[in-house]
Design a protein around this motif. Structure first.
Motif, mmCIF file in Angstrom:
data_model
loop_
_atom_site.group_PDB
_atom_site.id
_atom_site.type_symbol
_atom_site.label_atom_id
_atom_site.label_comp_id
_atom_site.label_asym_id
_atom_site.label_seq_id
_atom_site.Cartn_x
_atom_site.Cartn_y
_atom_site.Cartn_z
ATOM 1 N N ASP A 151 47.185 -72.710 30.267
ATOM 2 C CA ASP A 151 48.148 -71.618 30.511
ATOM 3 C C ASP A 151 47.701 -70.971 31.817
ATOM 4 O O ASP A 151 46.982 -69.974 31.822
ATOM 5 N N ASP A 188 34.119 -70.254 34.585
ATOM 6 C CA ASP A 188 35.130 -70.693 35.557
ATOM 7 C C ASP A 188 35.527 -72.114 35.185
ATOM 8 O O ASP A 188 34.687 -73.018 35.185
ATOM 9 N N LEU A 189 36.768 -72.280 34.861
ATOM 10 C CA LEU A 189 37.255 -73.589 34.425
ATOM 11 C C LEU A 189 36.919 -74.689 35.438
ATOM 12 O O LEU A 189 36.550 -75.811 35.070
ATOM 13 N N ASP A 202 37.697 -68.627 29.616
ATOM 14 C CA ASP A 202 38.319 -67.753 30.625
ATOM 15 C C ASP A 202 37.202 -67.207 31.509
ATOM 16 O O ASP A 202 36.081 -67.012 31.043
ATOM 17 N N LYS A 219 47.600 -67.337 22.550
ATOM 18 C CA LYS A 219 47.727 -68.764 22.243
ATOM 19 C C LYS A 219 46.478 -69.291 21.540
ATOM 20 O O LYS A 219 46.550 -70.198 20.717
ATOM 21 N N ARG A 245 38.834 -59.507 30.113
ATOM 22 C CA ARG A 245 39.961 -60.017 29.325
ATOM 23 C C ARG A 245 39.471 -60.687 28.042
ATOM 24 O O ARG A 245 40.142 -60.644 27.009
HETATM 25 C C1 LIG Z 1 48.321 -66.474 32.027
HETATM 26 S S1 LIG Z 1 46.784 -65.768 31.701
HETATM 27 C C2 LIG Z 1 46.362 -66.492 30.160
HETATM 28 C C3 LIG Z 1 47.059 -65.903 28.951
HETATM 29 C C4 LIG Z 1 46.502 -66.458 27.650
HETATM 30 N N1 LIG Z 1 46.598 -67.903 27.585
HETATM 31 C C5 LIG Z 1 47.180 -65.875 26.429
HETATM 32 O O1 LIG Z 1 48.032 -66.523 25.806
HETATM 33 O O2 LIG Z 1 46.846 -64.738 26.059
HETATM 34 C C6 LIG Z 1 45.751 -66.656 32.815
HETATM 35 C C7 LIG Z 1 44.263 -66.464 32.591
HETATM 36 O O3 LIG Z 1 43.581 -67.346 33.500
HETATM 37 C C8 LIG Z 1 42.303 -66.793 33.738
HETATM 38 N N2 LIG Z 1 41.721 -67.507 34.900
HETATM 39 C C9 LIG Z 1 42.125 -67.458 36.190
HETATM 40 N N3 LIG Z 1 41.355 -68.271 36.950
HETATM 41 C C10 LIG Z 1 40.442 -68.842 36.121
HETATM 42 C C11 LIG Z 1 39.378 -69.771 36.307
HETATM 43 N N4 LIG Z 1 39.094 -70.274 37.519
HETATM 44 N N5 LIG Z 1 38.660 -70.149 35.242
HETATM 45 C C12 LIG Z 1 38.928 -69.635 34.000
HETATM 46 N N6 LIG Z 1 39.920 -68.751 33.776
HETATM 47 C C13 LIG Z 1 40.668 -68.359 34.806
HETATM 48 C C14 LIG Z 1 42.606 -65.320 33.935
HETATM 49 O O4 LIG Z 1 41.457 -64.529 33.725
HETATM 50 C C15 LIG Z 1 43.704 -65.090 32.880
HETATM 51 O O5 LIG Z 1 43.148 -64.557 31.701
#
Ligand SMILES: C[S@@+](CC[C@H](N)C(=O)[O-])C[C@H]1O[C@@H](n2cnc3c(N)ncnc32)[C@H](O)[C@@H]1O
Length: 425
Positions: A304, A288-289, A262, A247, A267
């Motif tokens: 997402d 960390d978001l 992220d 995305k 990743r």
């Molecule tokens: C559904 S995947 C995202 C897919 C991505 N949007 C795409 O289109 O390729 C969810 C992502 O959230 C990230 N994530 C999980 N918890 C998070 C946090 N607290 N802060 C930042 N990223 C986080 C994970 O590492 C993962 O890469």
């Protein structure tokens, strides 16, 4: 024999927490294979995971004494043998012989070669017929079946289970949706949705346009959240939870100033590689978001969120057996926190798209309904059909609800939910 041994190793890795994709990368016996053997091992592992419920039923029908839980190697040999004989049309002798040879390899299964041979012979006789008799729900774990039936009714739950049985097509997203790339007819390539070219599975790196970065692999359903965000050149856009970046690339291709966040460095390496190959630009932050405090708010945000990923089962059949019902409430709590955080980072009047690749309403429709209930400063902005290439996936609330059972004649689609929200000005 080597390809069957590799399939067993792949199954073991997925049982130990690897996704099938990770297992394919990590498995030495698989990576030593070449050409047709490699393709066969992959197909065998994938079919066994996709149809595990059915295979266990047909095996159980021929066992006088059930296998013990710790007999994992023996069980996997029986599963791949049943997959070959009941579902894949492998020659009887080859499937039975290799099953016995695999059983001879380990102390724990050496004493069971006669049993393995007997089961293989019985399955060669009636396995196909027995497998056909299993209900569609046999390949869906009980907890997921109950949730799907409650959310969509048993007819749609059955249609979803049926879609999960089928190997999905290859979808690629064009960097420039108006580009006219010549796709070979023999690939059966066709345009679908706003920016997707769909074709039968093919070796990705050798396809035209891959090296030049003209496209990336992305299911048609996964393209819709970024499409409906409506990002424009010069706007500040936050892509929260961005990796591996499908995305992010869509958003960057609009000319917006994209911040891709992220918390997973691993990743994000894939996101960097994706941006490099496609020549697209974004500010990438390992962060960390929930702890991020940017200097300025965004015009538009895509969230997402991490989720059960139940919408991607047809591409990741291992999820059928590794996802747990008990994980869902924690995910719902995390998504709620992330939604609140995302709204804090958005300008008044700004647009937020909340998306999850989940089939479960508690992660999608119910999450958004609860948000609208508790916050008076947010409203839903319904999606219109023309924005998403007229795909038939808009629900009564104007949200996107993709299901694997949709577009059946055209090869299906992943499950996805997306809602467009506006923070009142
Ligand atoms: C559904 S995947 C995202 C897919 C991505 N949007 C795409 O289109 O390729 C969810 C992502 O959230 C990230 N994530 C999980 N918890 C998070 C946090 N607290 N802060 C930042 N990223 C986080 C994970 O590492 C993962 O890469």
């Amino acid at each position: 024999m080597a390809s069957r041994a590799a399939a067993v190793d792949l199954l073991r890795l997925t049982a130990n927490g690897f996704t099938l994709d990770q297992a394919l990368e990590a498995c030495r016996s698989f990576n030593e294979l070449e050409g047709a053997d490699r393709g066969f091992a992959r197909a065998l592992a994938s079919t066994t995971l996709r149809r595990r419920g059915t295979l266990d039923e047909v095996i159980a029908a021929h066992l006088k004494v059930p296998l013990k839980p710790k007999q994992t190697y023996l069980r996997d040999i029986m599963r791949i043998t049943a997959a070959q004989l009941c579902l894949m049309g492998t020659e009887d002798h080859a499937a039975a012989w290799s099953a016995v040879e695999l059983a001879k390899l380990r102390v724990e299964s050496k004493g069971y070669t006669k049993l393995v041979n007997a089961i293989a012979r019985r399955l060669a006789e009636n396995g196909k017929e027995l497998a056909e008799k299993q209900p569609l729900r046999a390949d869906t774990p009980g907890w997921l079946w109950r949730k799907l039936a409650r959310a969509y009714g048993t007819k749609t739950a059955s249609a979803i289970a049926e879609a999960h049985r089928i190997e999905p097509p290859l979808d690629i997203s064009l960097k420039d949706p108006s580009a006219t790339i010549e796709w070979p007819e023999e690939l059966g390539a066709r345009k679908i949705g706003p920016r997707t070219v769909r074709m039968a599975s093919a070796p990705v790196p050798s396809l035209p346009g891959f090296e030049e970065g003209a496209w990336w692999v992305q299911d048609v359903a996964a393209t819709l959240p970024a499409e409906i965000l409506g990002a424009r050149e010069g706007e500040k856009v936050f892509d929260l939870c961005a990796a591996p970046g499908g995305k992010t690339m869509q958003l960057a291709a609009t000319g917006a100033e994209v911040f891709a966040i992220d918390h997973s460095g691993l990743r994000l390496e894939r996101l960097h590689a994706n941006l490099q190959r496609t020549g697209l630009e974004a500010v990438v932050l390992e962060q960390d978001l929930l702890e991020w405090s940017p200097a300025n708010p965004a015009d538009r945000i895509l969230l997402d969120a991490p989720c059960s990923a139940t919408g991607t089962i047809r591409r990741n059949p291992d999820l059928l057996w590794t996802s747990r019902e008990t994980q869902v409430p924690d995910l719902v709590r995390l998504q709620k926190k992330m939604l609140e955080k995302a709204l804090d980072l958005l300008k008044p009047g700004g647009t937020l798209v909340y998306a999850v690749c989940s089939l479960l309403p508690e992660e999608g429709e119910e999450q958004v309904a609860a948000l609208l209930e508790r916050r008076g400063d947010v409203e839903r902005v319904p999606v219109t059909s023309s924005e998403i290439g007229d795909l038939p996936v808009i629900n009564k609330q104007g949200e996107i609800r993709c299901l694997p059972s949709k577009l059946k004649a055209d090869g299906g689609m992943d499950g996805f939910f997306a809602a467009r929200l506006q923070k009142k000005g």
